[in-house]
Design a protein around this motif. Structure first.
Motif, short mmCIF file in Angstrom:
data_model
loop_
_atom_site.label_atom_id
_atom_site.label_comp_id
_atom_site.label_asym_id
_atom_site.label_seq_id
_atom_site.Cartn_x
_atom_site.Cartn_y
_atom_site.Cartn_z
N GLY A 1 16.43 -0.24 -7.88
CA GLY A 1 17.25 0.96 -7.91
C GLY A 1 18.63 0.71 -7.33
O GLY A 1 18.92 -0.36 -6.78
N GLU A 2 19.48 1.71 -7.46
CA GLU A 2 20.83 1.67 -6.89
C GLU A 2 20.75 2.20 -5.46
O GLU A 2 20.40 3.36 -5.25
N ILE A 3 21.07 1.36 -4.50
CA ILE A 3 20.94 1.78 -3.10
C ILE A 3 22.25 2.29 -2.52
O ILE A 3 22.25 2.92 -1.46
N GLU A 4 23.35 2.01 -3.18
CA GLU A 4 24.63 2.64 -2.91
C GLU A 4 25.47 2.47 -4.16
O GLU A 4 25.12 1.67 -5.04
N PRO A 5 26.54 3.23 -4.33
CA PRO A 5 27.28 3.16 -5.58
C PRO A 5 27.69 1.72 -5.93
O PRO A 5 28.32 1.03 -5.14
N GLY A 6 27.26 1.30 -7.10
CA GLY A 6 27.62 -0.03 -7.59
C GLY A 6 26.70 -1.15 -7.14
O GLY A 6 26.84 -2.28 -7.62
N LEU A 7 25.77 -0.89 -6.24
CA LEU A 7 24.89 -1.92 -5.70
C LEU A 7 23.45 -1.65 -6.14
O LEU A 7 22.83 -0.67 -5.72
N VAL A 8 22.91 -2.53 -6.98
CA VAL A 8 21.57 -2.39 -7.52
C VAL A 8 20.72 -3.55 -7.02
O VAL A 8 21.14 -4.72 -7.05
N VAL A 9 19.50 -3.25 -6.56
CA VAL A 9 18.57 -4.29 -6.14
C VAL A 9 17.37 -4.28 -7.08
O VAL A 9 16.96 -3.23 -7.60
N ALA A 10 16.82 -5.48 -7.31
CA ALA A 10 15.63 -5.63 -8.14
C ALA A 10 14.82 -6.79 -7.56
O ALA A 10 15.08 -7.95 -7.85
#
Length: 377
Positions: A328-337
């Motif tokens: 998911g996106e944990i802050e604007p523009g930052l996605v973790v997988a």
């Protein structure tokens, strides 16, 4: 001044290569970074074969992702002119009221999938290399359109496609850290620095070092040996023997039919020693790696020659507490997988597409609610 990119993808294993491909294909200037070349054996996307199946006992919500992944695996094969997906069938065995068999039937019923329920005697009659099912009170479910993926070839194919659509993929240095930057984010890749508007983190076993502590604290990395044995002719893929999985009191064991001179591949899906540093992973083989697998084989696949070990490899699982990924996106523009938990490779085409959509600010085609990264807070 650091070179600026629309998107940077950290980690180019199975998932990261798909994300980099999809971001570049959408027109974004995309940079992909990894320490190792595609198809390497240092992480989690190696070991010759990976299981693929649709009727997902882990949760029915995976099925739309798997349907989309099947479509994209077939499309990738057409584009690269190479066989990547072998539909050998998947046979899963366990107690009638355990986790695996009811879970498969539930997913199949909810999503109208073709699955065949079999008694222990029916399994043994159909696949004579399997024994001891009634004694262990095991029943089976057979999924005819399941099978396996040629994992290293798949990673290299996605990597080549990503390059072909304009992604700039680079290897040979470590991503040591990243930070928020006035232009979005800054990523340190060896001695180089890059900035980007969107950052996607797919670091696999390196997730505990690269994720914010609030997420990293929930992940465990486990060592997972893979074993290849000489085996009798009843286990030949060419004779119809399938990919298989057993849910037993002593753990979950799985494997693949004999497809080449390496022999029958077997492994224990459960258990595993903790890995503190992926670069220092113990790749040696020990008696405690072999003993549980060989005891299982002697009881249930007795024509496997457990004294004749042809090959072994060691990979890593990055596990979340509930064994579902954190995406998911944990802050604007930052996605973790991260945290694909040893069962994610099959669905990287569907997941990668959804992650790229998230990174572009779009609603994912396939729902990712089950994988919300903040669910353990």
């Amino acid at each position: 001044m650091a070179q600026h990119w629309d998107a940077v993808v950290v980690g180019l294993g199975g998932l990261g290569t798909v994300v980099a491909h999809d971001l570049a294909a959408s027109g974004l200037r995309t940079l992909g970074l990894d320490r190792f070349q595609p198809g390497h054996d240092r992480g989690s996307s190696h070991g010759a074969t990976r299981v693929i199946r649709k009727a997902y006992f882990e949760h029915p919500d995976y099925v739309p992702l798997l349907r989309r992944s099947y479509e994209r695996w077939f499309s990738l094969e057409e584009k690269v002119g190479q066989s990547l997906f072998v539909q050998s069938g998947v046979l899963e065995l366990g107690p009638e009221f355990g986790e695996v068999v009811p879970g498969v039937l539930r997913a199949a019923d909810q999503h109208q999938l073709t699955v065949e329920a079999l008694s222990g005697q029916e399994v043994e009659a159909r696949f004579p290399g399997i024994e001891g099912l009634d004694e262990a009170n095991l029943v089976g479910v057979y999924e005819p359109d399941g099978g396996y993926l040629l994992v290293e070839d798949c990673v290299r194919a996605w990597s080549d496609r990503a390059t072909n659509v304009g992604a700039d993929l680079r290897w040979g240095a470590a991503v040591t850290h990243w930070d928020v930057h006035p232009d979005g984010f800054e990523v340190a890749f060896g001695e180089k620095r890059f900035t980007c508007t969107r950052l996607v983190l797919c670091p696999g076993a390196w997730a505990p070092q690269l994720l914010p502590e609030a997420l990293a604290q929930h992940l465990q990395v486990k060592r997972k040996p893979l074993l290849w044995y000489e085996a009798g002719p009843r286990y030949l893929e060419s004779g119809g023997f399938p990919v298989w999985l057993f849910e037993l009191p002593g753990g979950v064991f799985y494997g693949f039919p004999t497809r080449d001179r390496m022999g029958l591949k077997a492994a224990r899906h459960s258990a595993g020693l903790d890995v503190n540093d992926p670069l220092q992973l113990d790749r040696n083989l020990h008696s405690y790696d072999r003993d549980p697998v060989e005891a299982f084989l002697k009881k249930h696949l007795p024509d496997v020659e457990t004294e004749q070990l042809n090959h072994h490899a060691v990979c890593m699982y990055t596990l979340s507490p509930d064994l579902h990924p954190l995406i998911g996106e944990i802050e604007p523009g930052l996605v973790v997988a991260v945290g694909l938990s040893g069962h994610g490779f099959k669905m990287v085409p569907g997941l990668g597409e959804a992650i790229a959509q998230l990174a572009r600010g779009e609603a994912p085609t396939c729902a990712l609610d089950l994988f919300r990264p903040t669910r353990f807070e």
